[in-house]
Write an enzyme that holds these catalytic residues in place. Structure first.
Site, PDB file in Angstrom:
ATOM      1  N   ASP A 180     -10.278   2.951   1.934  1.00 23.15           N
ATOM      2  CA  ASP A 180     -10.483   2.480   3.312  1.00 23.15           C
ATOM      3  C   ASP A 180     -11.275   3.480   4.162  1.00 23.15           C
ATOM      4  O   ASP A 180     -12.107   3.094   4.981  1.00 23.15           O
ATOM      5  CB  ASP A 180      -9.136   2.216   3.994  1.00 23.15           C
ATOM      6  CG  ASP A 180      -8.479   0.943   3.476  1.00 23.15           C
ATOM      7  OD1 ASP A 180      -9.201   0.042   3.015  1.00 23.15           O
ATOM      8  OD2 ASP A 180      -7.236   0.856   3.524  1.00 23.15           O
TER       9      ASP A 180
ATOM     10  N   LYS B 198       0.810  -1.227   0.000  1.00 20.20           N
ATOM     11  CA  LYS B 198       0.000   0.000   0.000  1.00 20.20           C
ATOM     12  C   LYS B 198       0.845   1.280   0.000  1.00 20.20           C
ATOM     13  O   LYS B 198       0.514   2.245  -0.678  1.00 20.20           O
ATOM     14  CB  LYS B 198      -0.931   0.015   1.217  1.00 20.20           C
ATOM     15  CG  LYS B 198      -2.068  -0.989   1.143  1.00 20.20           C
ATOM     16  CD  LYS B 198      -2.973  -0.800   2.349  1.00 20.20           C
ATOM     17  CE  LYS B 198      -4.169  -1.690   2.321  1.00 20.20           C
ATOM     18  NZ  LYS B 198      -5.160  -1.320   3.349  1.00 20.20           N
TER      19      LYS B 198
END
Ligand code: ATR
Length: 293
Positions: free
Chosen positions: A118, A81
């Site tokens: 997210d 990420k």
């Protein structure tokens, strides 16, 4: 085209099938292929979503290869990420503020756009169960890792103004607070050490756990849960398919409203699905068919 032809097409693929996927190391545990392929099949969209085990040293090559195969986009999980960030041609504001990319879209021009869904996943799941104005709420967030950055962004974007960050390594929470105060000067972000015997629980309206405590089978979450007000909300972003998390046990035994990480998991996927296909994921179907306990 009749329905059976579309189903065959989905089953076998054809020249118009588009590639989606998730990269990670490890990757075998990922639930994303199930979530996305069920949704794609349900909506009869001619894409396939595959898990790809990509080691850190191969990240750049994997990106090139994915684009060369005409891939439309992919999700990224640990450890990719953060390393993805400098490899993107464009970044959405959430990925930029969080400092991590969990969704990549590849344009027809071959350019990579990095997103982070997210925060969207976190806040959408929160609003499913809790629809109060966040600005007057005292919010206590445990942790200061990568997941915490997305939670913080989501809370601040949704209007939260009073957030206390409690982390074992105080320097990490101080850095986080400094970063986000820069983005949201109106917000008051306080940092304290994560000492379970010394948390401001009696003044907390919303408690969010972003630490990995409880993820590794520890059955003790040493929180004095009885000190929380009876109307407090407890949100553990961890999701366990097999059993309740230790914090979940505490909160539900105490009769408090509780949210686990399942909604966040599904809604972050739903946002990525929307980015790639332009369609809404059938979220209720996913919950029922994949996650019904
Ligand atoms: P993620 O990306 O999932 O947030 P991370 O960046 O490794 O993962 O962060 C894990 C978080 O859990 C951190 O806040 C970590 O605290 P430190 O910053 O002090 O390392 C917290 N954490 C992990 N194990 C913990 C433990 N046993 N007690 C308290 N906090 C813990």
């Amino acid at each position: 085209m009749n329905k059976s032809n579309i189903s065959d097409r989905f089953l076998f693929g054809d020249g118009e099938s588009r590639l989606l996927g998730v990269i990670g190391d490890p990757i075998a545990h990922s639930l994303s292929p199930k979530i996305h392929n069920l949704s794609l099949a349900h909506l009869e969209l001619n894409y396939r979503y595959m898990p790809f085990h990509v080691r850190p040293d191969d990240l750049k090559t994997a990106l090139k290869g994915f684009a060369a195969l005409g891939g439309v986009g992919f999700n990224a999980t640990v450890p990719h990420k953060i390393p993805l960030l400098p490899l993107m041609d464009n970044l959405d504001p959430a990925a930029m503020k969080i400092g991590a990319v969990n969704t990549v879209a590849i344009g027809s021009d071959g350019l990579f756009t990095g997103y982070n869904t997210d925060a969207y996943g976190f806040i959408t799941a929160l609003h499913e169960k809790y629809n109060h104005n966040l600005s007057p709420k005292n919010i206590l967030v445990l942790g200061a890792g990568g997941a915490c950055r997305a939670v913080l962004l989501a809370l601040l974007d949704a209007g939260a103004e009073q957030i206390t960050l409690a982390n074992r390594t105080i320097k990490r929470s101080q850095e986080l607070a400094a970063d986000f105060t820069g983005f949201y000067p109106k917000a008051k972000i306080t940092t304290i050490p994560l000492e379970f015997s010394n948390l401001p629980l009696a003044q907390t309206d919303i408690l969010v756990n972003t630490t990995s405590l409880g993820l590794h089978g520890e059955d003790n979450f040493p929180l004095a849960i009885e000190q929380l007000p009876t109307q407090a909300l407890v949100y553990d972003i961890v999701y366990s398919a097999t059993e309740e998390t230790p914090l979940q046990k505490l909160a539900t035994n105490q009769g408090l409203t509780f949210i686990d990480g399942l909604g966040m998991l599904i809604h972050q996927a739903a946002r990525a699905f929307q980015i790639w296909t332009g369609r809404d994921m059938p979220v209720e179907l996913v919950k029922k068919q994949i996650f019904a306990k």
